[in-house]
Design a protein around this motif. Sequence first.
Motif, PDB file in Angstrom:
ATOM      1  N   PHE A 251     -16.910   7.916  40.054  1.00 25.16           N
ATOM      2  CA  PHE A 251     -15.679   7.189  40.343  1.00 25.16           C
ATOM      3  C   PHE A 251     -15.816   5.739  39.890  1.00 25.16           C
ATOM      4  CE2 PHE A 251     -15.642  10.814  43.149  1.00 25.16           C
ATOM      5  CZ  PHE A 251     -14.330  11.246  43.091  1.00 25.16           C
ATOM      6  N   LEU A 252     -16.667   5.555  38.890  1.00 27.50           N
ATOM      7  CA  LEU A 252     -16.845   4.223  38.331  1.00 27.50           C
ATOM      8  C   LEU A 252     -15.675   3.861  37.426  1.00 27.50           C
ATOM      9  CD1 LEU A 252     -20.618   4.409  37.300  1.00 27.50           C
ATOM     10  CD2 LEU A 252     -19.652   3.308  39.326  1.00 27.50           C
ATOM     11  N   GLY A 253     -15.336   2.594  37.416  1.00 26.30           N
ATOM     12  CA  GLY A 253     -14.277   2.095  36.539  1.00 26.30           C
ATOM     13  C   GLY A 253     -14.616   0.672  36.134  1.00 26.30           C
ATOM     14  N   ALA A 254     -13.842  -0.277  36.649  1.00 25.93           N
ATOM     15  CA  ALA A 254     -14.121  -1.705  36.430  1.00 25.93           C
ATOM     16  C   ALA A 254     -14.225  -2.064  34.955  1.00 25.93           C
ATOM     17  CB  ALA A 254     -15.392  -2.120  37.173  1.00 25.93           C
ATOM     18  N   GLY A 255     -13.347  -1.483  34.146  1.00 24.27           N
ATOM     19  CA  GLY A 255     -13.313  -1.861  32.738  1.00 24.27           C
ATOM     20  C   GLY A 255     -13.737  -0.786  31.773  1.00 24.27           C
ATOM     21  N   MET A 256     -14.402   0.272  32.252  1.00 17.40           N
ATOM     22  CA  MET A 256     -14.798   1.406  31.410  1.00 17.40           C
ATOM     23  C   MET A 256     -14.408   2.678  32.157  1.00 17.40           C
ATOM     24  SD  MET A 256     -16.295   0.033  28.696  1.00 17.40           S
ATOM     25  CE  MET A 256     -17.398   1.202  27.921  1.00 17.40           C
ATOM     26  N   TYR A 257     -13.559   3.523  31.522  1.00 19.02           N
ATOM     27  CA  TYR A 257     -12.964   4.640  32.247  1.00 19.02           C
ATOM     28  C   TYR A 257     -13.239   5.976  31.560  1.00 19.02           C
ATOM     29  CZ  TYR A 257     -10.718   0.711  34.452  1.00 19.02           C
ATOM     30  OH  TYR A 257     -10.504  -0.465  35.102  1.00 19.02           O
ATOM     31  N   ASP A 258     -13.468   6.993  32.389  1.00 20.50           N
ATOM     32  CA  ASP A 258     -13.832   8.310  31.879  1.00 20.50           C
ATOM     33  C   ASP A 258     -12.593   9.198  31.789  1.00 20.50           C
ATOM     34  OD1 ASP A 258     -15.295  10.440  30.982  1.00 20.50           O
ATOM     35  OD2 ASP A 258     -16.012  11.030  32.963  1.00 20.50           O
ATOM     36  N   HIS A 259     -11.778   8.976  30.767  1.00 24.15           N
ATOM     37  CA  HIS A 259     -10.625   9.830  30.495  1.00 24.15           C
ATOM     38  C   HIS A 259     -11.041  10.940  29.533  1.00 24.15           C
ATOM     39  CE1 HIS A 259      -7.518   7.407  32.488  1.00 24.15           C
ATOM     40  NE2 HIS A 259      -8.178   6.348  32.054  1.00 24.15           N
ATOM     41  N   HIS A 260     -10.196  11.951  29.442  1.00 27.07           N
ATOM     42  CA  HIS A 260     -10.483  13.075  28.546  1.00 27.07           C
ATOM     43  C   HIS A 260     -10.308  12.657  27.093  1.00 27.07           C
ATOM     44  CE1 HIS A 260     -10.710  17.015  26.822  1.00 27.07           C
ATOM     45  NE2 HIS A 260      -9.476  16.951  26.365  1.00 27.07           N
ATOM     46  N   ILE A 261     -11.325  12.920  26.285  1.00 27.06           N
ATOM     47  CA  ILE A 261     -11.263  12.698  24.841  1.00 27.06           C
ATOM     48  C   ILE A 261     -11.432  14.059  24.175  1.00 27.06           C
ATOM     49  CG2 ILE A 261     -12.218  11.494  22.851  1.00 27.06           C
ATOM     50  CD1 ILE A 261     -11.026   9.611  24.919  1.00 27.06           C
ATOM     51  N   PRO A 262     -10.389  14.600  23.557  1.00 23.14           N
ATOM     52  CA  PRO A 262     -10.482  15.934  22.951  1.00 23.14           C
ATOM     53  C   PRO A 262     -11.535  15.993  21.843  1.00 23.14           C
ATOM     54  CG  PRO A 262      -8.190  15.209  23.101  1.00 23.14           C
ATOM     55  CD  PRO A 262      -9.049  14.019  23.406  1.00 23.14           C
ATOM     56  N   PRO A 263     -12.188  17.125  21.656  1.00 18.68           N
ATOM     57  CA  PRO A 263     -13.177  17.272  20.576  1.00 18.68           C
ATOM     58  C   PRO A 263     -12.597  16.976  19.192  1.00 18.68           C
ATOM     59  CG  PRO A 263     -13.347  19.091  22.118  1.00 18.68           C
ATOM     60  CD  PRO A 263     -12.127  18.328  22.500  1.00 18.68           C
ATOM     61  N   ALA A 264     -11.288  17.168  19.038  1.00 18.89           N
ATOM     62  CA  ALA A 264     -10.662  16.918  17.741  1.00 18.89           C
ATOM     63  C   ALA A 264     -10.843  15.474  17.292  1.00 18.89           C
ATOM     64  CB  ALA A 264      -9.174  17.257  17.796  1.00 18.89           C
ATOM     65  N   VAL A 265     -10.909  14.547  18.255  1.00 15.75           N
ATOM     66  CA  VAL A 265     -11.102  13.138  17.893  1.00 15.75           C
ATOM     67  C   VAL A 265     -12.439  12.960  17.191  1.00 15.75           C
ATOM     68  CG1 VAL A 265     -11.342  10.781  18.772  1.00 15.75           C
ATOM     69  CG2 VAL A 265      -9.643  12.317  19.787  1.00 15.75           C
ATOM     70  N   ASP A 266     -13.504  13.487  17.786  1.00 14.28           N
ATOM     71  CA  ASP A 266     -14.832  13.368  17.181  1.00 14.28           C
ATOM     72  C   ASP A 266     -14.901  14.087  15.841  1.00 14.28           C
ATOM     73  OD1 ASP A 266     -15.904  11.791  19.140  1.00 14.28           O
ATOM     74  OD2 ASP A 266     -16.736  13.452  20.286  1.00 14.28           O
ATOM     75  N   GLN A 267     -14.247  15.225  15.743  1.00 18.73           N
ATOM     76  CA  GLN A 267     -14.297  15.979  14.491  1.00 18.73           C
ATOM     77  C   GLN A 267     -13.631  15.210  13.350  1.00 18.73           C
ATOM     78  OE1 GLN A 267     -15.936  18.870  13.707  1.00 18.73           O
ATOM     79  NE2 GLN A 267     -16.844  18.463  15.702  1.00 18.73           N
ATOM     80  N   LEU A 268     -12.541  14.524  13.654  1.00 15.68           N
ATOM     81  CA  LEU A 268     -11.884  13.718  12.624  1.00 15.68           C
ATOM     82  C   LEU A 268     -12.731  12.502  12.258  1.00 15.68           C
ATOM     83  CD1 LEU A 268      -8.191  13.937  13.848  1.00 15.68           C
ATOM     84  CD2 LEU A 268      -9.137  14.905  11.758  1.00 15.68           C
TER      85      LEU A 268
END
Length: 452
Positions: A70-87
Amino acid sequence: MRYLPHTSAEIEEMLTRIGVPSIDALFAPIPEKYRLGRKLDLEPALDEATLMGHLGDLAAKNPSTGMLSFLGAGMYDHHIPPAVDQLLLRSEFYTAYTPYQAEVSQGTLQAVFEFQTMVCELFGLEVANASMYCGASASAEAVLMARRLTQRKKVVLSEGLHPEYIDTVRTFLSGVDEGASEITLVPLDANGVTDAAALAKAITSETAVVVLGYPNFLGVVESLEGARKLATDAGALLVTATWEPYALSLVRSPGSYGVDIAVGEGQALAISPQFGGPGVGLFACKRDHLRQMPGRLVGETTDANGNRGYVLTLSTREQHIRRERATSNICTNHGLVALAMAIRTAMLGKRGFRDVGELCVSKAEYLRGRIAKTPGWSVPHAGPSFNEFVIRSTKLSAKDVVAALSKQGILAGVDLGKGSPARKHDLLVAVTEKHTKADLDRLVDALATVGS
């Protein structure tokens, strides 16, 4: 295996060319007492398979990789789809660097142009640059820009600004005519927003800029109307800093309030937190202020045949113009992370962007409501929030709570007592769309156990 790029013959050729008989002779000007005089004390080399296994064993010793966070404070763990990394893995993207010969880097420039367009839409402002290193440096650059535009020196910062952003502003100004001494910090009120009376008192005819967090470091959404009027009446510029870009899916854009410069951090829309970095600084402003914007800006044009093309329209840095006229010394932009943000934002679209924001708010409000009813805990600030808020223990220090919950596999939040002893009982908790109801209930149950 020795990872040395030069053969013995090449080394001999280089030494002969410069007229030195040996490597030792090359380093002769360095006094003997400053030289090691022995081989490095390294472990024996491993073959690749063994090395990969060893690295895996080392990684497994870090328990936080599998913990509920539940850490935040400027860095957030949102979902990043694998397609982003593949591109991003396309070689023309991950090998690209600063387009010094911009006209032959059309793909890179178009990607930057799209990124700038998205930043303008996020902040509701007319122009954006190609990105900064991070949200903190973008904030500091905004302060320097405001000082240039107003020809004033005094800076007013809300204590609701991220502490690391405040430190970065101080550092930047410390090298500019002792500018760090020109900073005034305005406290927060009981609701967790910038104290209106204190802000009015802090702003004078000598103030160059007022900087607010939006939402602020405690997760509370600041009301910008009053600050906008105070700054305008004094002839100062208003700057907002947003380190959780998903908040802009639901709250009004800074530009709609008449904010002069809006900065932020795009990490949440680009990549996972990755233990603290990297990020990508967002920077947008009104068109009238364009000439004093730091970094560089990609523009759209047409060539002699009428074909659309992209160019570096603005690049006011020391390498391109006279030093005294440079607006900053930022030499590049975080191109790969900026591209990741552009890809992810395009995948979401306006509807998807808002959907994620609504999920964050609904889940955060559920957690907030449950914690407020949990014995031993309270939610001290009544101000509106997005996905982050402060919770307070009536008995234990936040440090002890963090330690206790870590043993249960939970990263409970950020201990605010680290930065302020007066907040030693406060935890900053962040929720994203990735948290399930079971995750939220698990945190509440753990807090109830330690709270009692």
